[in-house]
Design a protein around this motif. Structure first.
Motif, PDB file in Angstrom:
ATOM      1  N   TYR A  23       0.893  -1.278  -0.003  1.00 35.03           N
ATOM      2  CA  TYR A  23       0.018  -0.067   0.008  1.00 35.03           C
ATOM      3  C   TYR A  23       0.843   1.205  -0.114  1.00 35.03           C
ATOM      4  N   GLU A  24       0.468   2.337  -0.627  1.00 27.68           N
ATOM      5  CA  GLU A  24       1.044   3.539  -0.575  1.00 27.68           C
ATOM      6  C   GLU A  24       0.334   4.574  -0.708  1.00 27.68           C
ATOM      7  N   ASP A  25       0.379   5.847  -0.111  1.00 32.38           N
ATOM      8  CA  ASP A  25      -0.270   7.036  -0.339  1.00 32.38           C
ATOM      9  C   ASP A  25       0.516   7.980   0.022  1.00 32.38           C
ATOM     10  N   ASP A  26       0.274   9.163   0.290  1.00 24.42           N
ATOM     11  CA  ASP A  26       1.059  10.517   0.589  1.00 24.42           C
ATOM     12  C   ASP A  26       1.662  10.414   1.765  1.00 24.42           C
ATOM     13  N   GLU A  27       1.090   9.822   2.666  1.00 24.66           N
ATOM     14  CA  GLU A  27       1.751   9.908   4.187  1.00 24.66           C
ATOM     15  C   GLU A  27       2.373   8.445   4.584  1.00 24.66           C
ATOM     16  N   VAL A  28       1.900   7.409   3.972  1.00 25.37           N
ATOM     17  CA  VAL A  28       2.444   6.179   4.546  1.00 25.37           C
ATOM     18  C   VAL A  28       2.624   5.136   3.438  1.00 25.37           C
ATOM     19  N   LEU A  29       3.807   3.977   3.665  1.00 27.03           N
ATOM     20  CA  LEU A  29       4.092   3.245   2.677  1.00 27.03           C
ATOM     21  C   LEU A  29       4.066   1.689   3.734  1.00 27.03           C
ATOM     22  N   ALA A  30       3.255   0.810   2.908  1.00 25.64           N
ATOM     23  CA  ALA A  30       3.479  -0.504   3.429  1.00 25.64           C
ATOM     24  C   ALA A  30       4.208  -1.455   2.434  1.00 25.64           C
ATOM     25  N   PHE A  31       5.064  -2.351   2.755  1.00 30.05           N
ATOM     26  CA  PHE A  31       5.617  -3.387   2.089  1.00 30.05           C
ATOM     27  C   PHE A  31       6.102  -4.519   2.790  1.00 30.05           C
ATOM     28  N   HIS A  32       6.322  -5.560   2.013  1.00 22.72           N
ATOM     29  CA  HIS A  32       6.579  -6.948   2.571  1.00 22.72           C
ATOM     30  C   HIS A  32       8.009  -6.802   3.123  1.00 22.72           C
ATOM     31  N   ASP A  33       7.926  -7.712   4.379  1.00 14.78           N
ATOM     32  CA  ASP A  33       9.220  -7.639   5.156  1.00 14.78           C
ATOM     33  C   ASP A  33      10.091  -8.669   4.384  1.00 14.78           C
ATOM     34  N   ILE A  34      11.355  -8.438   4.216  1.00 16.11           N
ATOM     35  CA  ILE A  34      12.280  -9.286   3.401  1.00 16.11           C
ATOM     36  C   ILE A  34      12.784 -10.524   4.205  1.00 16.11           C
ATOM     37  N   HIS A  35      12.598 -10.409   5.714  1.00  9.89           N
ATOM     38  CA  HIS A  35      12.735 -11.601   6.478  1.00  9.89           C
ATOM     39  C   HIS A  35      11.215 -12.073   7.194  1.00  9.89           C
ATOM     40  N   PRO A  36      10.405 -12.568   6.616  1.00  7.76           N
ATOM     41  CA  PRO A  36       8.999 -12.742   7.354  1.00  7.76           C
ATOM     42  C   PRO A  36       9.025 -13.796   8.309  1.00  7.76           C
ATOM     43  N   TRP A  37       8.336 -13.223   9.413  1.00  7.27           N
ATOM     44  CA  TRP A  37       8.185 -14.144  10.356  1.00  7.27           C
ATOM     45  C   TRP A  37       6.639 -14.886  10.355  1.00  7.27           C
ATOM     46  N   ALA A  38       6.030 -14.574   9.315  1.00  2.00           N
ATOM     47  CA  ALA A  38       4.651 -15.195   9.372  1.00  2.00           C
ATOM     48  C   ALA A  38       4.311 -15.322   7.974  1.00  2.00           C
ATOM     49  N   PRO A  39       3.099 -16.200   7.398  1.00  2.00           N
ATOM     50  CA  PRO A  39       3.040 -16.117   6.189  1.00  2.00           C
ATOM     51  C   PRO A  39       2.584 -14.951   5.508  1.00  2.00           C
ATOM     52  N   VAL A  40       2.060 -13.745   6.360  1.00  2.00           N
ATOM     53  CA  VAL A  40       1.933 -12.231   5.702  1.00  2.00           C
ATOM     54  C   VAL A  40       2.555 -11.846   6.890  1.00  2.00           C
ATOM     55  N   HIS A  41       3.601 -10.729   6.469  1.00  2.00           N
ATOM     56  CA  HIS A  41       4.342  -9.976   7.271  1.00  2.00           C
ATOM     57  C   HIS A  41       4.808  -8.823   6.483  1.00  2.00           C
TER      58      HIS A  41
END
Length: 115
Positions: A23-41
């Motif tokens: 996800y991305e907008d003008d205020e925040v960014l979300a991106f997948h962790d390169i070393h995930p601890w969970a199926p979705v991280h």
């Protein structure tokens, strides 16, 4: 927006380092962790450089609130339906490794039991 040219996450925000965006907008960014601890991280970060939760000021309340509200929506969009965990590590003793405020969001079957 303020950024630190030496900060790994600021470089991701600027597009200097690639990431798998959630996800991305003008205020925040979300991106997948390169070393995930969970199926979705994924990590959720403000685009404004704030070193840690200890550096938050009253004017940051809206962006932190936005981050908190986005996590359930993004988890649902990524197929997580049975709960998730959020973690904000703060400072060296709190386990923070990158000094740009970030929220870990982890979902899937009991991800915190990583062995």
């Amino acid at each position: 927006m303020s950024h630190d040219p030496n900060c790994l996450f600021c470089k991701i925000i600027q597009g200097q380092i690639p990431s798998k965006k959630v996800y991305e907008d003008d205020e925040v960014l979300a991106f997948h962790d390169i070393h995930p601890w969970a199926p979705v991280h994924f990590l959720l970060i403000p685009k404004l450089h704030i070193a840690s939760m200890a550096d938050l000021q009253p004017e940051h309340a809206a962006v932190l609130g936005k981050m908190s509200i986005l996590v359930p929506r993004l988890m649902k969009e990524l197929g997580v339906t049975n709960g998730f965990r959020t973690v904000i590590n703060t400072g060296s003793d709190g386990g923070q490794e990158v000094f740009h405020l970030h929220m870990h969001a982890m979902g899937g079957p009991r991800p915190w039991l990583k062995g």
